[in-house]
Design a protein around this motif. Structure first.
Motif, short mmCIF file in Angstrom:
data_model
loop_
_atom_site.label_atom_id
_atom_site.label_comp_id
_atom_site.label_asym_id
_atom_site.label_seq_id
_atom_site.Cartn_x
_atom_site.Cartn_y
_atom_site.Cartn_z
N ARG A 57 6.48 -8.66 -7.91
CA ARG A 57 5.56 -7.53 -8.05
C ARG A 57 5.63 -6.73 -6.77
NH1 ARG A 57 -0.36 -9.06 -9.13
NH2 ARG A 57 -0.11 -9.77 -7.01
N GLU A 58 6.01 -5.48 -6.90
CA GLU A 58 6.11 -4.60 -5.74
C GLU A 58 4.75 -3.98 -5.44
OE1 GLU A 58 9.48 -1.97 -6.32
OE2 GLU A 58 10.73 -3.61 -5.56
N PRO A 59 4.57 -3.40 -4.26
CA PRO A 59 3.28 -2.77 -3.92
C PRO A 59 2.85 -1.71 -4.93
CG PRO A 59 4.60 -3.04 -1.94
CD PRO A 59 5.49 -3.42 -3.11
N SER A 60 3.79 -1.10 -5.60
CA SER A 60 3.47 -0.09 -6.62
C SER A 60 2.86 -0.72 -7.88
CB SER A 60 4.75 0.67 -7.02
OG SER A 60 5.64 -0.21 -7.69
N GLY A 61 2.98 -2.07 -8.01
CA GLY A 61 2.51 -2.76 -9.20
C GLY A 61 3.61 -3.00 -10.22
N ARG A 62 4.78 -2.43 -10.01
CA ARG A 62 5.90 -2.65 -10.93
C ARG A 62 6.53 -4.01 -10.64
NH1 ARG A 62 9.94 2.22 -10.94
NH2 ARG A 62 10.51 1.43 -13.02
N TYR A 63 7.15 -4.57 -11.67
CA TYR A 63 7.79 -5.87 -11.57
C TYR A 63 9.30 -5.70 -11.59
CZ TYR A 63 3.21 -7.82 -12.43
OH TYR A 63 1.88 -8.15 -12.33
N TYR A 84 13.62 -2.91 -13.32
CA TYR A 84 12.18 -3.15 -13.48
C TYR A 84 11.90 -3.55 -14.92
CZ TYR A 84 11.42 -1.04 -8.93
OH TYR A 84 11.43 -0.78 -7.59
N ASP A 86 9.62 -2.55 -16.83
CA ASP A 86 9.33 -1.38 -17.67
C ASP A 86 10.59 -0.57 -18.02
OD1 ASP A 86 9.77 0.01 -15.27
OD2 ASP A 86 7.65 0.47 -14.98
N GLU A 98 3.06 -7.85 -18.81
CA GLU A 98 2.51 -7.66 -17.47
C GLU A 98 1.10 -8.19 -17.35
OE1 GLU A 98 3.29 -3.55 -16.41
OE2 GLU A 98 5.36 -4.05 -15.85
N SER A 143 3.24 -12.79 -4.93
CA SER A 143 3.92 -11.66 -5.57
C SER A 143 5.21 -12.05 -6.29
CB SER A 143 4.24 -10.59 -4.52
OG SER A 143 5.10 -11.12 -3.53
#
Length: 177
Positions: A57-63, A84, A86, A98, A143
């Motif tokens: 999980r990146e700081p942006s919330g994307r995986y 990612y 998504d 998610e 994370s």
């Protein structure tokens, strides 16, 4: 941190259950979640590695998929490493997956699910999945998700009905810590 025997019993696949038990023992030994580098692939069953995936999980919330085993590549027919979540699937399935990732990282706890999903050229494919949270290597942030995917046959699904998101079963372990 001794683990939840009833959670372990919800994992029907012996390979996934053995990986869960390895992770739980590692948590117990360390007294906390393991860091990513503390999960040694050489300690995992060799049959697990082609079925393994590492999501971050990146700081942006994307995986981000940092690693996808060869059996996953063979099944999906796309190189998932570096993509990612998504980007790999439509918005509906992404959101439902998610939700599981977020709970596994947020509680933090192990998560298991049985689900079906579409792959181009097939009606659907089903799998049992295990998600195990870990700390990042460079801090105390939870994370990283180690996961394993075991593909199922139609016979494995007899008598089971998927919900609107494609899940047959979902289970969460007791939180670590």
């Amino acid at each position: 941190m001794d683990g939840n025997a009833s959670f372990s019993a919800t994992i029907p696949d012996r390979l996934l259950r053995s990986v869960y038990e390895y992770w739980r023992e590692l948590c117990r030994t360390l007294g906390r979640l393991p860091r990513r580098r503390e999960i040694d692939p050489l300690d995992l069953p060799p049959a697990f590695l082609p079925l393994a995936m590492i999501l971050v999980r990146e700081p942006s919330g994307r995986y981000l998929c940092e690693l996808a085993g060869t059996k996953l590549l063979d099944m999906h027919k796309v190189k998932m490493t570096g993509m990612y979540v998504d980007e790999m699937m439509p918005a509906g399935p992404t959101a439902s997956r998610e939700t599981i990732y977020a709970r596994a990282l947020g509680d933090p706890c192990a998560a298991y699910c049985r689900l079906r999903f579409a792959i181009p050229g097939r009606e659907f494919v089903a799998s049992d999945r295990l998600y195990l949270p870990a700390l990042s290597n460079d801090g105390d942030e939870v994370s990283v998700l180690f996961s394993g995917h075991v593909f199922l046959s139609i016979a494995d699904l007899r008598g089971e009905e998927a919900d609107e998101d494609g899940f047959y079963r979902r289970a969460f372990d007791l939180p670590i810590g």
